[in-house]
Design a protein around this motif. Structure first.
Motif, PDB file in Angstrom:
ATOM      1  N   LEU A   1       0.819  -1.210   0.000  1.00  0.00           N
ATOM      2  CA  LEU A   1       0.000   0.000   0.000  1.00  0.00           C
ATOM      3  C   LEU A   1       0.857   1.268   0.000  1.00  0.00           C
ATOM      4  O   LEU A   1       0.537   2.239  -0.673  1.00  0.00           O
ATOM      5  CB  LEU A   1      -0.921   0.011   1.226  1.00  0.00           C
ATOM      6  CG  LEU A   1      -2.169  -0.867   1.168  1.00  0.00           C
ATOM      7  CD1 LEU A   1      -2.852  -0.899   2.517  1.00  0.00           C
ATOM      8  CD2 LEU A   1      -3.140  -0.361   0.107  1.00  0.00           C
ATOM      9  N   LYS A   2       1.921   1.288   0.791  1.00  0.00           N
ATOM     10  CA  LYS A   2       2.778   2.480   0.942  1.00  0.00           C
ATOM     11  C   LYS A   2       1.952   3.708   1.309  1.00  0.00           C
ATOM     12  O   LYS A   2       2.185   4.816   0.823  1.00  0.00           O
ATOM     13  CB  LYS A   2       3.566   2.744  -0.349  1.00  0.00           C
ATOM     14  CG  LYS A   2       4.495   1.623  -0.760  1.00  0.00           C
ATOM     15  CD  LYS A   2       5.232   1.954  -2.049  1.00  0.00           C
ATOM     16  CE  LYS A   2       6.090   0.796  -2.518  1.00  0.00           C
ATOM     17  NZ  LYS A   2       6.779   1.077  -3.798  1.00  0.00           N
ATOM     18  N   GLY A   3       0.983   3.532   2.168  1.00  0.00           N
ATOM     19  CA  GLY A   3       0.115   4.637   2.575  1.00  0.00           C
ATOM     20  C   GLY A   3      -1.306   4.147   2.750  1.00  0.00           C
ATOM     21  O   GLY A   3      -1.557   2.960   2.936  1.00  0.00           O
ATOM     22  N   SER A   4      -2.266   5.060   2.669  1.00  0.00           N
ATOM     23  CA  SER A   4      -3.677   4.701   2.809  1.00  0.00           C
ATOM     24  C   SER A   4      -4.240   4.214   1.480  1.00  0.00           C
ATOM     25  O   SER A   4      -3.841   4.704   0.415  1.00  0.00           O
ATOM     26  CB  SER A   4      -4.486   5.910   3.285  1.00  0.00           C
ATOM     27  OG  SER A   4      -4.060   6.341   4.551  1.00  0.00           O
ATOM     28  N   PRO A   5      -5.179   3.266   1.490  1.00  0.00           N
ATOM     29  CA  PRO A   5      -5.794   2.813   0.234  1.00  0.00           C
ATOM     30  C   PRO A   5      -6.706   3.884  -0.344  1.00  0.00           C
ATOM     31  O   PRO A   5      -7.360   4.622   0.384  1.00  0.00           O
ATOM     32  CB  PRO A   5      -6.592   1.571   0.665  1.00  0.00           C
ATOM     33  CG  PRO A   5      -6.871   1.779   2.112  1.00  0.00           C
ATOM     34  CD  PRO A   5      -5.687   2.537   2.664  1.00  0.00           C
ATOM     35  N   ASN A   6      -6.740   3.947  -1.687  1.00  0.00           N
ATOM     36  CA  ASN A   6      -7.651   4.875  -2.353  1.00  0.00           C
ATOM     37  C   ASN A   6      -9.085   4.351  -2.353  1.00  0.00           C
ATOM     38  O   ASN A   6     -10.043   5.130  -2.391  1.00  0.00           O
ATOM     39  CB  ASN A   6      -7.205   5.098  -3.805  1.00  0.00           C
ATOM     40  CG  ASN A   6      -6.059   6.088  -3.898  1.00  0.00           C
ATOM     41  OD1 ASN A   6      -5.597   6.605  -2.881  1.00  0.00           O
ATOM     42  ND2 ASN A   6      -5.588   6.339  -5.108  1.00  0.00           N
TER      43      ASN A   6
END
Length: 310
Positions: free
Chosen positions: A115-120
C-alpha cells in the motif's frame, strides 16, 4: 503430538552492541502482536501462551501454544487437534511466515508494504474477500482475517514496534522469521527497504480518530424513502444499515418510473463509509454511510420469474 510451534525471530547484522533495554520491548511487542491478533481473528477460540528464549546469536525462539478457556474447549481439542495449524495460519495472516495453509493469501506485512500509505478504495467482494486499491490505482485482494488485522490500530502499532523499531539500531540489517526446522518452507525476510514502505502505511493510518473509505458493493433494499433528505435502509454484508442516496440521476429514474422499487430488489452502488476510532478496542468502526452513485439496479429474481409466467 505436540501442540506448540517454535517461531524464530532473528535480528541479522552486527548485533554485539544492541542495548538490552531496547531489545526487551521489541520482543514483548512481537509476543503482544501475535496474542492480540489471535484475539481478533479467533475471538471465541483458545488463548495463546508465549515464551521467549535465546536461540542463537541475535535469534530468539518464541514458543507458541494454545490453551483452553474451559473444559468444553479442552474436550474439543482432544477430538479435533488443529492447534498447530491454527497457529501457523495466524502467523501467515500476519505475514510473519510463508506457507500454503491460507491458500497463499497476502499477509498483513506484505499488504502494508504494498500500500505504501492509505488505500484509495476498499471493496467488499461477494466471497468475503476485500479488494484494496493503492495510490497507483493497482489492486490487491486479501481475506477478511488479514483485513481485520489491517483495520485495527493497535495491531499496526505493534507491527511498528516489532519490525520498524529494530531498524532504529544501525547494526540491524534485516529481520528473519521462520518456523524452527521448517526454514525453507516458512522463512520471511524483512529488509530496511521493506520496513520503509511498511512504515508509510502505518504512519498514515495511526493517530486519526476518523477516516473515510469508498467501496462499490451490492445492497439489498429493506426500506425505500423518496425524500432525498432521509435515509434508506439496506442489508449489506449481513447487517442492516441506513444511508442517504446522493445520486440525482437515480432519483430522476424513480420519478420517471424507469425504475420501480419492489421488495427484495438490490442496487450496486458506490458507497462512502465514515469510520470512527473506537478508543477501547483501538479499531475503526463504521459510523455512517452515503450512497454516492447507483451504478446498477438489480431486480429480485422472483419478480423476473413472475413476469415470465404472465
Amino acid at each position: 503430538m505436540t501442540k506448540k510451534i517454535d517461531l524464530i525471530y532473528k535480528l541479522d547484522g552486527t548485533i554485539d552492541g544492541i542495548d538490552l533495554f531496547e531489545l526487551s520491548p521489541i520482543l514483548l511487542s512481537v509476543g503482544q502482536l501475535i496474542k492480540r491478533s489471535n484475539d481478533i481473528v479467533n475471538p471465541l477460540g483458545k488463548d495463546i501462551g508465549i515464551n521467549v528464549k535465546p536461540f542463537e546469536k541475535g535469534s530468539f525462539i518464541i514458543d507458541l501454544v494454545l490453551f483452553a478457556h474451559n473444559n468444553a474447549q479442552e474436550l474439543i481439542s482432544l477430538v479435533n487437534n488443529n492447534d498447530v495449524r491454527q497457529l501457523k495460519e495466524l502467523l501467515e495472516w500476519l505475514g510473519i511466515i510463508s506457507g500454503g495453509l491460507t491458500g497463499g493469501t497476502v499477509g498483513l506485512l506484505k499488504l502494508l508494504k504494498w500500500l505504501k500509505g492509505s488505500p484509495n478504495n476498499i471493496e467488499n467482494l461477494q466471497n468475503g474477500d476485500i479488494r484494496l486499491t493503492n495510490s497507483d490505482n493497482n489492486t490487491i485482494t486479501v481475506n477478511k482475517n488479514v483485513y481485520a488485522l489491517y483495520s485495527n490500530n493497535e495491531i499496526k502499532k505493534l507491527v511498528s514496534n516489532s519490525f520498524e523499531r529494530p531498524f532504529q539500531q544501525t547494526c540491524i540489517e534485516k529481520i528473519d522469521c521462520y518456523i524452527k526446522d521448517e526454514i525453507n518452507d516458512t522463512k520471511v525476510e524483512i529488509s530496511k527497504d521493506d520496513i520503509s514502505d511498511i512504515g508509510k502505511s502505518i504512519d498514515t493510518e495511526t493517530g486519526d480518530e476518523t477516516k473515510i473509505v469508498e467501496s462499490e458493493d451490492i445492497l439489498t433494499i429493506v426500506k425505500a424513502v423518496f425524500d432525498k433528505s432521509r435515509k434508506w435502509e439496506f442489508e449489506w454484508m449481513g447487517i442492516k444499515i441506513s444511508a442517504i442516496i446522493s445520486d440525482d440521476i437515480f432519483f430522476k429514474k424513480l420519478s420517471s418510473r424507469e425504475i420501480g422499487i419492489k421488495q427484495g430488489d438490490s442496487i450496486k452502488a458506490k458507497m462512502r463509509i465514515r469510520k470512527k476510532l473506537d478508543v477501547l478496542t483501538q479499531a475503526y468502526m463504521n459510523d455512517s454511510y452515503e450512497i454516492l452513485e447507483v451504478t446498477q439496479y438489480i431486480e429480485n429474481f422472483s419478480h423476473q420469474n413472475e413476469l415470465k409466467d404472465k
